[in-house]
Design a protein around this motif. Sequence first.
Motif, PDB file in Angstrom:
ATOM      1  N   GLU A 222       0.843  -1.207   0.000  1.00  0.00           N
ATOM      2  CA  GLU A 222       0.000   0.000   0.000  1.00  0.00           C
ATOM      3  C   GLU A 222       0.878   1.257   0.000  1.00  0.00           C
ATOM      4  OE1 GLU A 222      -0.448  -2.599   2.099  1.00  0.00           O
ATOM      5  OE2 GLU A 222      -0.673  -1.964   4.147  1.00  0.00           O
ATOM      6  N   ASN A 223       2.114   1.171   0.527  1.00  0.00           N
ATOM      7  CA  ASN A 223       3.012   2.321   0.484  1.00  0.00           C
ATOM      8  C   ASN A 223       3.476   2.615  -0.939  1.00  0.00           C
ATOM      9  OD1 ASN A 223       2.768   2.658   3.152  1.00  0.00           O
ATOM     10  ND2 ASN A 223       4.727   1.774   3.690  1.00  0.00           N
TER      11      ASN A 223
ATOM     12  N   GLU B 176      13.616   5.319  -1.851  1.00  0.00           N
ATOM     13  CA  GLU B 176      14.682   4.642  -1.113  1.00  0.00           C
ATOM     14  C   GLU B 176      14.154   3.377  -0.447  1.00  0.00           C
ATOM     15  OE1 GLU B 176      18.103   5.735   2.216  1.00  0.00           O
ATOM     16  OE2 GLU B 176      16.521   7.175   1.770  1.00  0.00           O
ATOM     17  N   GLN B 177      12.958   3.471   0.101  1.00  0.00           N
ATOM     18  CA  GLN B 177      12.356   2.308   0.753  1.00  0.00           C
ATOM     19  C   GLN B 177      12.079   1.205  -0.256  1.00  0.00           C
ATOM     20  OE1 GLN B 177       9.010   4.167   2.738  1.00  0.00           O
ATOM     21  NE2 GLN B 177      10.074   4.098   4.697  1.00  0.00           N
ATOM     22  N   ILE B 178      11.660   1.600  -1.446  1.00  0.00           N
ATOM     23  CA  ILE B 178      11.408   0.598  -2.497  1.00  0.00           C
ATOM     24  C   ILE B 178      12.715  -0.111  -2.855  1.00  0.00           C
ATOM     25  CG2 ILE B 178      10.713   0.247  -4.918  1.00  0.00           C
ATOM     26  CD1 ILE B 178       8.795   2.628  -4.553  1.00  0.00           C
TER      27      ILE B 178
ATOM     28  N   LYS C 189      16.002  -5.031  -2.454  1.00  0.00           N
ATOM     29  CA  LYS C 189      17.284  -5.705  -2.140  1.00  0.00           C
ATOM     30  C   LYS C 189      17.015  -6.993  -1.396  1.00  0.00           C
ATOM     31  CE  LYS C 189      20.740  -2.102  -1.736  1.00  0.00           C
ATOM     32  NZ  LYS C 189      21.372  -1.150  -0.852  1.00  0.00           N
ATOM     33  N   TYR C 190      16.020  -6.931  -0.474  1.00  0.00           N
ATOM     34  CA  TYR C 190      15.756  -8.112   0.347  1.00  0.00           C
ATOM     35  C   TYR C 190      14.578  -8.888  -0.222  1.00  0.00           C
ATOM     36  CZ  TYR C 190      18.881  -5.429   3.277  1.00  0.00           C
ATOM     37  OH  TYR C 190      19.966  -4.711   3.732  1.00  0.00           O
TER      38      TYR C 190
ATOM     39  N   THR D 252       8.565  -1.603 -10.587  1.00  0.00           N
ATOM     40  CA  THR D 252       9.643  -2.567 -10.814  1.00  0.00           C
ATOM     41  C   THR D 252      10.994  -1.896 -10.521  1.00  0.00           C
ATOM     42  OG1 THR D 252       9.949  -1.912 -13.108  1.00  0.00           O
ATOM     43  CG2 THR D 252       8.300  -3.647 -12.664  1.00  0.00           C
ATOM     44  N   GLN D 253      12.016  -2.738 -10.469  1.00  0.00           N
ATOM     45  CA  GLN D 253      13.360  -2.222 -10.219  1.00  0.00           C
ATOM     46  C   GLN D 253      13.788  -1.288 -11.340  1.00  0.00           C
ATOM     47  OE1 GLN D 253      16.373  -5.221  -9.632  1.00  0.00           O
ATOM     48  NE2 GLN D 253      17.545  -3.882  -8.295  1.00  0.00           N
ATOM     49  N   ASN D 254      13.433  -1.649 -12.564  1.00  0.00           N
ATOM     50  CA  ASN D 254      13.768  -0.805 -13.736  1.00  0.00           C
ATOM     51  C   ASN D 254      13.148   0.578 -13.623  1.00  0.00           C
ATOM     52  OD1 ASN D 254      15.490  -2.350 -15.200  1.00  0.00           O
ATOM     53  ND2 ASN D 254      13.936  -3.197 -16.566  1.00  0.00           N
ATOM     54  N   GLN D 255      11.902   0.598 -13.181  1.00  0.00           N
ATOM     55  CA  GLN D 255      11.202   1.884 -13.056  1.00  0.00           C
ATOM     56  C   GLN D 255      11.868   2.748 -11.983  1.00  0.00           C
ATOM     57  OE1 GLN D 255       7.329   0.096 -12.432  1.00  0.00           O
ATOM     58  NE2 GLN D 255       6.516   1.074 -14.281  1.00  0.00           N
TER      59      GLN D 255
END
Lengths: 101, 200
Positions: free
Chosen positions: A4-5, A93-95, A100-101, B2-5
């Motif tokens: 939701e974030n 940054e949170q995304i 990463k994890y 996505t990571q790309n975005q």
Amino acid sequence: MKHENILQLDPLIHAPTRLAILSILVTVKNANFTFLKESIGTTDGNLSTHLTKLENNGFVKIKKIFKGKKPQTICAITGKGRKGFKKYLEQLEQIVQMQKY
Amino acid sequence: MTQNQVQQEISIIKEMIDKTRKETAESGHLFIFMGIASAFFVLIISLLEMYRVDHLVIPAMIILTCLNGLVGYFVVSKPVKEEKVQSYPKTVVLSLWVVCGVTLLMITFLFPFLKVYTFRALGTLASLILGIAVFMTGVIYEMRFVVWYSLAWWVGAVLMAISDSPYRFLIMIAVIFIAWIVPGFIMNKKYKNRSEKNEA
């Protein structure tokens, strides 16, 4: 970060042109229309549309002045725009951390 | 998202910040042109005093001060105000140098005539003030080499204070060269290198 974030990423900033505009304005006192257009690589009309949207939402303020006989459009980010951009960066940054994890 | 975005968005932010940084980089023109104009001022006034052409000293000081002001306005202030982007550091640095200029005017023209001190102290006082201005410029622009070079102003101030030589003005000219013009050229080189790198 929960899904939701991710959905709460500000759609006002999420558009590439508006993100580019705010990225420029957050680092300077102000910038003129020509610089924004040249840096972002967009058309007058497209830039105007996005600037108007940001202005209507209180993220930027736009001033039209004359330098000699030449009209100039000067854009600056507002406090609200700065806070919104900062929040957007934190969410990005949170995304990145989440991915990463 | 996505990571790309995410990477795309981060790239946009980085690219815009880089372009803005390039546009607002300090070219070093303030240092170079004001340094040359000031060295010229010191040289002319000192030569007039050395050859005892006293009646020309004050008119020369006024004319050269006006010239310096014009150089400052046309080479530095006006271009900065006409730039497409106004950055906070440049606005602060410009204000710093305007204030420095006003102070120098007062110490050059006002206080010697009020007999607060003799003209002999001018070089020392000017060096102290210019040292502050150059130091702070280096701090604001995060240019460590400018901060280091600024120390020469205070060394020069001490040397001028203790020297009785009629060639004391050469110390001032040397300091202007070392602590104003040279850093200006270094700034200009970095500015040009950055421009070439971005165009490549």
